[in-house]
Write a protein that holds these residues in place. Structure first.
Motif, short mmCIF file in Angstrom:
data_model
loop_
_atom_site.label_atom_id
_atom_site.label_comp_id
_atom_site.label_asym_id
_atom_site.label_seq_id
_atom_site.Cartn_x
_atom_site.Cartn_y
_atom_site.Cartn_z
N LEU A 148 0.84 -1.20 0.00
CA LEU A 148 0.00 0.00 0.00
C LEU A 148 0.88 1.25 0.00
CD1 LEU A 148 -2.72 -0.90 2.67
CD2 LEU A 148 -2.94 -1.02 0.17
N LYS A 149 0.28 2.36 -0.42
CA LYS A 149 0.97 3.65 -0.31
C LYS A 149 0.20 4.52 0.68
CE LYS A 149 2.34 7.89 -2.70
NZ LYS A 149 2.43 8.64 -3.95
N ILE A 150 0.88 4.89 1.76
CA ILE A 150 0.29 5.76 2.78
C ILE A 150 0.97 7.12 2.65
CG2 ILE A 150 0.12 6.23 5.26
CD1 ILE A 150 0.07 2.68 3.85
N THR A 151 0.18 8.16 2.50
CA THR A 151 0.73 9.52 2.40
C THR A 151 0.31 10.33 3.62
OG1 THR A 151 0.80 9.51 0.00
CG2 THR A 151 0.76 11.67 1.06
N TYR A 152 1.29 10.88 4.28
CA TYR A 152 1.08 11.72 5.46
C TYR A 152 1.30 13.17 5.04
CZ TYR A 152 1.86 13.52 10.22
OH TYR A 152 1.80 14.24 11.38
N ILE A 153 0.32 14.01 5.34
CA ILE A 153 0.41 15.42 4.96
C ILE A 153 0.61 16.25 6.23
CG2 ILE A 153 -0.83 17.37 3.88
CD1 ILE A 153 -0.31 15.15 1.91
N GLY A 154 1.75 16.91 6.36
CA GLY A 154 1.91 17.82 7.50
C GLY A 154 3.26 17.71 8.19
N ASP A 155 3.22 17.96 9.49
CA ASP A 155 4.43 18.10 10.30
C ASP A 155 5.14 16.76 10.50
OD1 ASP A 155 6.29 19.33 11.97
OD2 ASP A 155 5.02 19.14 13.75
N GLY A 156 6.45 16.75 10.37
CA GLY A 156 7.24 15.54 10.62
C GLY A 156 7.42 15.34 12.12
N ASN A 157 6.33 15.05 12.80
CA ASN A 157 6.32 15.02 14.28
C ASN A 157 6.39 13.59 14.83
OD1 ASN A 157 3.78 13.96 13.86
ND2 ASN A 157 2.65 15.78 14.52
N ASN A 158 6.10 13.46 16.12
CA ASN A 158 6.17 12.15 16.79
C ASN A 158 5.24 11.11 16.16
OD1 ASN A 158 3.94 13.62 17.65
ND2 ASN A 158 4.38 13.47 19.84
N ALA A 177 4.60 14.64 2.99
CA ALA A 177 4.74 15.97 2.39
C ALA A 177 4.70 17.01 3.50
CB ALA A 177 3.61 16.23 1.40
N SER A 178 5.76 17.76 3.64
CA SER A 178 5.87 18.78 4.69
C SER A 178 6.49 20.03 4.10
CB SER A 178 6.80 18.31 5.82
OG SER A 178 6.56 16.98 6.17
N PRO A 179 6.14 21.20 4.67
CA PRO A 179 6.82 22.43 4.23
C PRO A 179 8.30 22.38 4.62
CG PRO A 179 4.94 22.91 5.69
CD PRO A 179 5.17 21.44 5.74
N PRO A 180 9.14 23.12 3.89
CA PRO A 180 10.56 23.18 4.29
C PRO A 180 10.67 23.60 5.76
CG PRO A 180 10.21 24.31 2.20
CD PRO A 180 8.86 23.96 2.72
N ALA A 205 10.22 11.59 1.19
CA ALA A 205 9.87 12.88 1.81
C ALA A 205 9.83 13.95 0.73
CB ALA A 205 10.90 13.24 2.88
N LEU A 206 8.67 14.59 0.59
CA LEU A 206 8.46 15.60 -0.44
C LEU A 206 7.98 16.90 0.20
CD1 LEU A 206 6.48 13.40 -3.02
CD2 LEU A 206 8.90 14.00 -3.13
N VAL A 207 7.85 17.92 -0.63
CA VAL A 207 7.27 19.20 -0.17
C VAL A 207 5.84 19.34 -0.67
CG1 VAL A 207 7.47 21.72 -0.33
CG2 VAL A 207 9.53 20.33 -0.01
N ASP A 208 5.59 18.98 -1.92
CA ASP A 208 4.29 19.21 -2.57
C ASP A 208 3.26 18.15 -2.15
OD1 ASP A 208 2.14 19.62 -4.21
OD2 ASP A 208 3.27 19.50 -6.09
N PRO A 209 2.19 18.56 -1.44
CA PRO A 209 1.22 17.55 -0.99
C PRO A 209 0.49 16.87 -2.15
CG PRO A 209 0.48 19.79 -0.42
CD PRO A 209 1.86 19.91 -0.96
N ARG A 210 0.24 17.58 -3.25
CA ARG A 210 -0.47 16.97 -4.38
C ARG A 210 0.38 15.89 -5.04
NH1 ARG A 210 -5.20 19.72 -5.62
NH2 ARG A 210 -5.44 21.43 -4.16
N GLU A 211 1.64 16.17 -5.20
CA GLU A 211 2.56 15.15 -5.76
C GLU A 211 2.62 13.94 -4.83
OE1 GLU A 211 6.56 16.61 -6.17
OE2 GLU A 211 7.32 14.66 -6.83
N ARG A 237 0.84 28.06 11.58
CA ARG A 237 -0.36 28.26 10.75
C ARG A 237 0.02 28.93 9.42
NH1 ARG A 237 -3.38 28.67 15.63
NH2 ARG A 237 -2.77 30.83 15.97
N ARG A 238 0.97 29.82 9.47
CA ARG A 238 1.43 30.52 8.26
C ARG A 238 2.25 29.56 7.37
NH1 ARG A 238 3.95 34.45 10.95
NH2 ARG A 238 5.97 33.42 10.76
N ASP A 239 3.16 28.82 7.99
CA ASP A 239 4.07 27.97 7.21
C ASP A 239 3.35 26.77 6.58
OD1 ASP A 239 6.06 29.68 7.99
OD2 ASP A 239 6.84 28.37 9.58
N PHE A 240 2.24 26.34 7.18
CA PHE A 240 1.54 25.14 6.68
C PHE A 240 0.40 25.48 5.71
CE2 PHE A 240 3.78 23.02 10.15
CZ PHE A 240 4.02 21.76 9.63
#
Ligand code: CP
Length: 306
Positions: A148-158, A177-180, A205-211, A237-240
């Motif tokens: 399967l392919k699981i895509t996580y959108i957001g912060d590289g957190n715990n 996919a996370s912002p720089p 690990a990518l930046v673009d959530p759509r990709e 909130r601004r960076d995401f």
């Protein structure tokens, strides 16, 4: 025998993870056996919780044991009392310590000095109990984890870290996919790739959530601001911006993708209002599975190996 600790999802080898996931699935459909009769579990929490606290309490009760809760401000790990002393005292009373801590180093110290198993109920580094319930939920919905392919959108957190390592261990592909500036750390990505090499799967690990969402079977998100990061909330909130999972972003995944959120949800931030009730959302089943996953974990840690 002391039994083993669960501080990181990497403390479980891939077969252990799969065994616990399968046992959790089994336990979700049948009455629990009272395997914890006479056993006591301490829930030591430095941070608030709904799901983890409630599901551990009910899990212990369903298994016939007894649990008690010590919340934020009660024990004051390392302030009122040395972590090593707390570990040694609690070990005289209970058969397992379930701890939610501000710092992963406190968890390591608890485990070093406790003579009973210590379970990570969330630290600033990992959330392995959440991952077991997540894998259970994906397996229930998709019938497998392999390929399967699981895509996580957001912060590289715990949550992202444990999920990445857990999925890589059991044959799933993981893309984040996370912002720089908010990427999952390289050490974790490398550890995940080592586990993934046994399956010939990808950790990306990518930046673009759509990709990142292209051809995804599962879309997963979590809060942009974790507990303890409140001072950064406005900047986050601004960076995401652009990383909110809404129906439009979800449509970049496969048509039959499921949407997951470990909750609590911050509507209007990482997730649009109404998304947890979207037809593709499994968020409330995911929350329920925390209960079954905790039962499987407790049985495994306290009974089988304890
Ligand atoms: N997902 C999760 O761990 O929820 P709580 O913080 O409410 O326990």
């Amino acid at each position: 025998m002391r039994g083993w600790d669960l501080l990181s999802i990497l403390d479980l080898d891939p077969q252990h993870i799969l065994d616990i996931v399968h046992r959790a699935r089994q336990m979700s459909g049948e009455p629990a056996w009272p395997v914890l009769v006479g056993k006591n579990v301490a829930l030591l929490f430095e941070k608030p919780s709904l799901r983890t606290k409630a599901s551990f309490h009910v899990a212990v009760q369903q298994l016939g044991g007894y649990s008690f809760y010590m919340g934020p401000g009660e024990v004051e790990l390392g302030a009122r009392e040395a972590v090593s002393d707390v570990a040694r005292v609690l070990s005289r009373y209970v058969d397992c310590i379930v701890a939610r801590v501000n710092s992963h180093s406190s968890l390591k110290e608890l485990a070093e000095y406790a003579s009973v198993p210590v379970i990570n109920a969330l630290s600033d580094w990992e959330h392995p109990c959440q991952t077991i319930a997540d894998l259970q939920t994906i397996h229930e919905r998709k019938g497998t984890l392999e390929g399967l392919k699981i895509t996580y959108i957001g912060d590289g957190n715990n949550v992202a870290r444990s999920l990445c390592l857990g999925l890589a261990s059991v044959g799933a592909n993981f893309t984040i996919a996370s912002p720089p500036g908010y990427r999952l750390d390289e050490e974790t990505l490398e550890q995940a790739r080592q586990r993934a090499s046994a399956w010939n799967t990808d950790v990306t690990a990518l930046v673009d959530p759509r990709e990142a969402l292209s051809n995804a079977d599962v879309v997963y998100t979590d809060v942009w601001t974790s507990m303890g990061q409140e001072a950064e909330a406005e900047a986050r909130r601004r960076d995401f911006q652009g990383y909110t999972v809404d129906p439009d972003l979800l449509s970049c995944a496969r048509w039959d993708a499921i949407f997951m959120h470990d909750m609590p949800a911050h509507y209007g931030e990482e997730v649009a209002p109404g998304m947890l009730d979207h037809p593709q959302s499994v968020a409330f089943d995911q929350a329920e599975n925390r209960l079954h996953a905790q039962k499987a974990l407790l049985e495994y840690i306290i009974i089988r190996d304890g």
